[in-house]
Write an enzyme that holds these catalytic residues in place. Sequence first.
Site, short mmCIF file in Angstrom:
data_model
loop_
_atom_site.label_atom_id
_atom_site.label_comp_id
_atom_site.label_asym_id
_atom_site.label_seq_id
_atom_site.Cartn_x
_atom_site.Cartn_y
_atom_site.Cartn_z
N GLY A 11 -1.02 9.39 35.11
CA GLY A 11 -0.50 8.82 36.31
C GLY A 11 -1.17 9.02 37.33
O GLY A 11 -1.70 10.16 37.71
N ALA A 12 -1.74 8.00 38.05
CA ALA A 12 -2.78 8.22 39.23
C ALA A 12 -1.91 7.62 40.51
O ALA A 12 -2.26 7.01 41.25
CB ALA A 12 -4.11 7.03 39.13
N GLY A 13 -0.72 8.22 40.66
CA GLY A 13 0.08 7.98 41.90
C GLY A 13 -0.40 9.27 42.98
O GLY A 13 -1.29 9.87 42.67
N TYR A 14 0.73 9.38 43.78
CA TYR A 14 0.17 10.59 44.88
C TYR A 14 0.01 11.91 44.05
O TYR A 14 -1.07 12.68 44.64
CB TYR A 14 1.48 10.76 45.66
CG TYR A 14 1.42 9.57 46.61
CD1 TYR A 14 0.92 9.54 48.14
CD2 TYR A 14 2.10 8.22 46.44
CE1 TYR A 14 1.04 8.44 48.72
CE2 TYR A 14 2.09 7.11 47.07
CZ TYR A 14 1.50 7.38 48.29
OH TYR A 14 1.64 6.20 49.11
N LYS A 39 -1.79 3.09 34.42
CA LYS A 39 -1.81 1.72 33.64
C LYS A 39 -2.52 0.55 34.33
O LYS A 39 -2.96 -0.27 33.67
CB LYS A 39 -0.37 1.40 33.19
CG LYS A 39 0.50 1.09 34.74
CD LYS A 39 1.62 0.30 34.23
CE LYS A 39 2.89 1.09 33.64
NZ LYS A 39 4.33 0.71 34.41
N GLU A 170 13.43 0.29 55.43
CA GLU A 170 12.14 -0.18 55.80
C GLU A 170 11.47 -1.80 55.49
O GLU A 170 11.02 -2.33 56.18
CB GLU A 170 10.86 0.84 55.30
CG GLU A 170 10.84 2.08 55.78
CD GLU A 170 9.48 2.76 55.76
OE1 GLU A 170 8.84 2.87 54.27
OE2 GLU A 170 9.08 3.53 56.59
N ASP A 297 7.70 12.27 41.71
CA ASP A 297 9.16 11.87 41.25
C ASP A 297 9.68 12.40 39.93
O ASP A 297 10.69 11.97 39.57
CB ASP A 297 9.24 10.21 41.30
CG ASP A 297 8.97 9.81 42.70
OD1 ASP A 297 8.93 10.49 43.71
OD2 ASP A 297 8.96 8.66 42.90
N GLN A 314 4.98 13.10 50.38
CA GLN A 314 4.73 14.27 50.80
C GLN A 314 4.50 15.45 49.72
O GLN A 314 3.82 16.30 49.70
CB GLN A 314 5.51 14.33 51.98
CG GLN A 314 4.91 15.32 53.22
CD GLN A 314 6.04 15.83 53.97
OE1 GLN A 314 5.86 16.94 54.44
NE2 GLN A 314 7.08 14.90 54.37
#
Length: 397
Positions: A11-14, A39, A170, A297, A314
Amino acid sequence: MSSIPKIVILGAGYGGVLTSLRLQKELNYNEADVTLVNKHDYHYITTHLHMPAAGTDNPENARVNISKLIDEFKIDFVKSTVVQIRPQDRKVILEDGTLSYDYLVIGLGGEPETFGIPGLAENALSIRSINSVRLIREHIEYQFARFKREPHRTDYLTFVVGGAGFTGIEFVGELATRVPELCKQFDVDPALVKIYNIEAAPTALPGFDPELVQYAMETLTKKGVTFKIGTAIKECTPDGVVVGVGEEIKAQTVVWTGGIRGNRLIEEAGFETMRGRVKVDEFMRAPGHENIFILGDNALVFNPEGRPYPPTAQIAMQAGMNCAHNLVASIRNQPLKPFVFHNKGVVASLGKGEGIGVAFGRKYKGRTGAWLKKIVDLRYLFIIGGIPLVLRKGKFL
Ligand code: FAD
Ligand code: NAD
C-alpha cells in the site's frame, strides 16, 4: 533470513509512502531490499478527495505518480493488487505473482463500513479513491442532464449523504459549493436541488468541539444543506434511502460516508481484528509477529485513556515514520522505539472559503479555518515531494 533482508511494503497510502521515504533516507547501500506494492502507479491524497468527488477540483490534483516520490534505485515499485497475505509462509500473493519477505509492512487502507445495512453496498457510492470520486462526479452531472429530459423527476436532483462525520461534512460543503454552478450550466432552478446530510448520532461530527459543530451546521445550512440528525439510514434502495422509522427519501444519488473498516485481506490473513483493524503492539507490530508492522487505517492504536485513536492521515504518517525507524533498528539489532502519537489538531473544510479546526490549543472557523486546511494540505505535499510538488499540485487560491 537471507543475507540482505527483504522488506515488503503493501500500500502506497499515507503510511506506506512515509515508510518508504524514510527508509530510502535511512538505509545504507545494500542493507535491505525494499519493495513497495500498490494497485495503482500513483499515490492519492485522500484528504483532498471530497473536492474532485463534488467536481470542485480536478482529480489530477489529488494524485501523484509514485515514481515522482520514491527513488527507484533504492526501492522497487511493483504495480499490482495484493490478493492474499500468508504470514505463516512469509509470502504475499499478488494478482500476477508472489513476493516473499523477511519484514512486512501492511498499509492497505480502509474500506467503507456498511454495518450490514441492506442495499448500501449495491446502491450507494463512496469516497475512497480516484476512481470512486470520478464516478461520483460524473454521476452527479448525469443527474442534472437526466432531469432536463424528465423534469418531473426531482429525485434526480436529490443528493443524500449518509453520515455526518468529517468525510460527510467536507463532501456536503463541496457539493453545496458546486450546485449553483451546475444549476447555471444546466438551467435548473436551484430551489429544486436538495442535499440531505443524514446522521444517526445525536449530533453531527460526534465527539468534536460542540461550538465548531454548531458553526459548521449553520454555515452548511446557509449553503443549502438539510441536516437530519439522530436519524439512521436503515436501508438503501435503487430509489433512495429508508431512514428512522420508515420514512423514505427518494434520491438517485446516495453517497455513503458512514464510516470505514480495515482492509478485508487482513482478517482473511488470520490476524485478530476489530472492524478489520489489528490491535498492534507498542511498536506497531501484529501480536505474535515481530516482523509484521501494521499502519494507518489497518491498525488500532489506543490513547493513554484506553480509547482508540480515529484513523487519520496524520496518525498513518507518523506511524509510517516510526515504522521505518523500527525496521532499520530491527535490521541493525538495535532497540525499537515505541510509537507515540502527537496529535497536531483537526481541521476540516466546509466548502469554498469556509472551514473549522482545532490546533495549537485554539479554535478556528470561517476563512481562517479554510486557510489552515490549505496549509495542512500544502505541508503534506512538501513532506512527500518538497517544493516541486507543492508548486505542481498545491492550489494557492
Ligand atoms: P490509504 O491512504 O487509504 O492508502 C492505502 C493504499 O493501499 C492505497 O494507495 C490503495 O490504492 C492501496 N491498496 C488498497 N488495497 C490494495 C491491494 N489489495 N493491493 C495493492 N494496493 C492496495 N485524515 C486526516 O488526518 N485529515 C484529513 O483531512 C482527512 N480527510 C479525509 C477525507 C476523506 C474524503 C477521506 C475518505 C479520509 C480522510 N482522512 C483524513 C482519513 C485518511 O485519509 C486516512 O486515515 C488515511 O488515508 C489512511 O492512510 P493509510 O496509509 O492507512 O491508507
Ligand atoms: P466516521 O466514522 O468518522 O463518521 C461516520 C459517521 O456516520 C458517524 O458520525 C456515524 O454516526 C454516522 N453513521 C454511521 N451509521 C449511520 C447510519 N446508518 N445512518 C446515518 N449515519 C450513520 O467516518 P468518516 O467521516 O468517513 O471518517 C473516517 C476517518 O477519517 C475518521 O477518523 C475521520 O476523523 C477521518 N477524516 C478526517 C478528516 C479531517 O480531519 N478533515 C476528514 C475526513 C475524514
